[in-house]
Design an enzyme around this catalytic site. Structure first.
Site, short mmCIF file in Angstrom:
data_model
loop_
_atom_site.label_atom_id
_atom_site.label_comp_id
_atom_site.label_asym_id
_atom_site.label_seq_id
_atom_site.Cartn_x
_atom_site.Cartn_y
_atom_site.Cartn_z
N CYS A 160 0.81 -1.22 0.00
CA CYS A 160 0.00 0.00 0.00
C CYS A 160 0.84 1.26 0.00
O CYS A 160 0.40 2.29 -0.52
CB CYS A 160 -0.98 -0.01 1.18
SG CYS A 160 -0.26 0.24 2.81
N ASP A 161 2.05 1.23 0.54
CA ASP A 161 2.93 2.40 0.54
C ASP A 161 3.15 2.94 -0.87
O ASP A 161 3.37 4.14 -1.07
CB ASP A 161 4.30 2.07 1.12
CG ASP A 161 4.30 1.20 2.35
OD1 ASP A 161 3.33 0.43 2.53
OD2 ASP A 161 5.26 1.25 3.12
N ALA A 162 3.12 2.02 -1.84
CA ALA A 162 3.39 2.41 -3.23
C ALA A 162 2.41 3.47 -3.71
O ALA A 162 2.74 4.24 -4.63
CB ALA A 162 3.31 1.18 -4.13
#
Length: 376
Positions: A160-162
């Site tokens: 999800c950081d992407a």
């Protein structure tokens, strides 16, 4: 580690954080105080450079995204000087993993400089273009889903950081160069991540497939039996959404999806805000490490304040934003260092008054930048 030692560490962390976050009696939400805190944070961070891999890696990308927001809100040339210096010494390069979203986050600052500097032929966006073209349009084993690990590396943006690292760059590049194909490709890959990691029941993102519940006995759980949702992971997503929406065309056909997602997540994050203003590293099991954490909280403060400033979050939540900023400000040391930042990781872990990272400073600057505009 011995369980008694873990309990002792958690107790010390709770006491220290509670003390640090209640030290200042006066409000720290005056705009002049916020600006002073932000400049102190910038000066300290510039004097203490740190990065995970290289000066062009994701940690620097997140930090300098915070610097761009600080400059946008204050127009203080100290921020622009810091932006130009790092870009010049980086020779406008990205990092070198062309199919890893982290490694283009630094380009957000390059694009910002090009848009706001006004000098022709100063910024070199060719390295950014090279990265984006390879990232989106070249075949790669990773993109083809060759990795079958439990982290879910079967899509391009599998963590999800992407969604903070690449989408805002793609969106801004599409706007700045008037090439909507980059926005369309961004949406395609964003939806892959959303469909794989977004929990519609909890209105939160799992960090990666290890934390997505499947109904199996092997599903990872918090000590209280709830799903694991990492604060900074969701902070990356919602802060990235605010950046996306700011630059996304108002008439873009898929804009309603992003607005609705932003509203859903904002509502959920506000529901989960602890009474002292700072979110814990574990959103659904805050008692695991019962102290505030700055990076996730900074991103939430930025996003919710941005939502209020742009009409997507109700103004009744202004007190929650002020409470969050006051708590963030109390995590800053006298010399400007921003503490209580969970170190690099992928799931809930503790922080301390002395734990800091450049991306934590970036989140602090992002939060301050929107709170200033909210108060003004």
């Amino acid at each position: 580690m011995n369980k008694s030692i873990i309990v002792l560490i958690a107790t010390i962390a709770f006491f220290s954080c509670s003390t640090a976050q209640k030290t200042l009696e006066k409000s720290t939400t005056g705009t002049s105080d916020i600006k002073k805190s932000m400049i102190k944070a910038l000066e300290w961070q510039e004097a203490h450079p740190i990065f995970a891999i290289a000066p062009t890696d994701w940690t620097e990308g997140a930090y300098y995204t915070g610097v761009t927001r600080a400059h946008k809100a204050t127009k203080d040339m100290m921020y622009m000087a810091a932006l130009k210096n790092q870009a010049y010494w980086n020779n406008w390069q990205t990092f070198d993993r062309l199919h890893h979203a982290d490694d283009v986050a630094i380009s957000y600052s390059y694009l910002y400089i090009d848009i706001n500097d006004g000098r022709r032929n100063f910024v070199d966006l060719e390295p950014t273009k090279k990265f984006l073209d390879a990232h989106l349009f070249e075949n790669d084993e990773w993109k083809a889903g060759a990795d079958k690990s439990d982290m879910g590396k079967t899509i391009l943006w599998w963590w999800c950081d992407a969604l903070f690292m690449a989408p805002p760059v793609l969106n801004l590049y599409a706007k700045h160069t008037n090439q909507p194909k980059y926005l369309e490709e961004m949406h395609k890959f964003y939806m892959e991540t959303y469909n794989q990691l977004y929990d519609k029941e909890e209105r939160l993102f799992a960090r990666d497939m290890r934390f997505v519940w499947t109904g199996s006995d092997k599903d990872q759980k918090e000590p209280n039996g709830k799903k694991i949702f990492w604060s900074r992971g969701n902070g990356w997503v919602i802060a990235g959404l605010a950046l996306l929406l700011e630059d996304m065309p108002k008439d873009y056909e898929n804009r309603p999806f992003y607005e609705n997602l932003f509203k859903e997540m904002s509502t959920r994050i506000l529901e989960l805000q602890p009474s002292d203003g700072l979110w814990r590293t574990s959103l659904l099991c805050p008692e695991t490490y019962d102290h505030g954490e700055v990076s996730g909280s900074g991103f939430y403060t930025f996003a919710i304040a941005w939502g209020i400033n742009n009409g997507l979050v109700d103004k009744k939540h202004i007190p929650a934003v002020k409470k969050a900023w006051n708590a963030l400000a109390k995590c800053q040391h006298e010399d400007g260092r921003v503490g209580w930042v969970q170190n690099i990781g992928a799931f809930p872990e503790p922080a301390t008054a002395d734990s800091w990272q450049n991306f934590g400073t970036g989140a602090f600057l992002m939060a301050g930048s929107e709170v200033i505009q909210l108060l003004d």
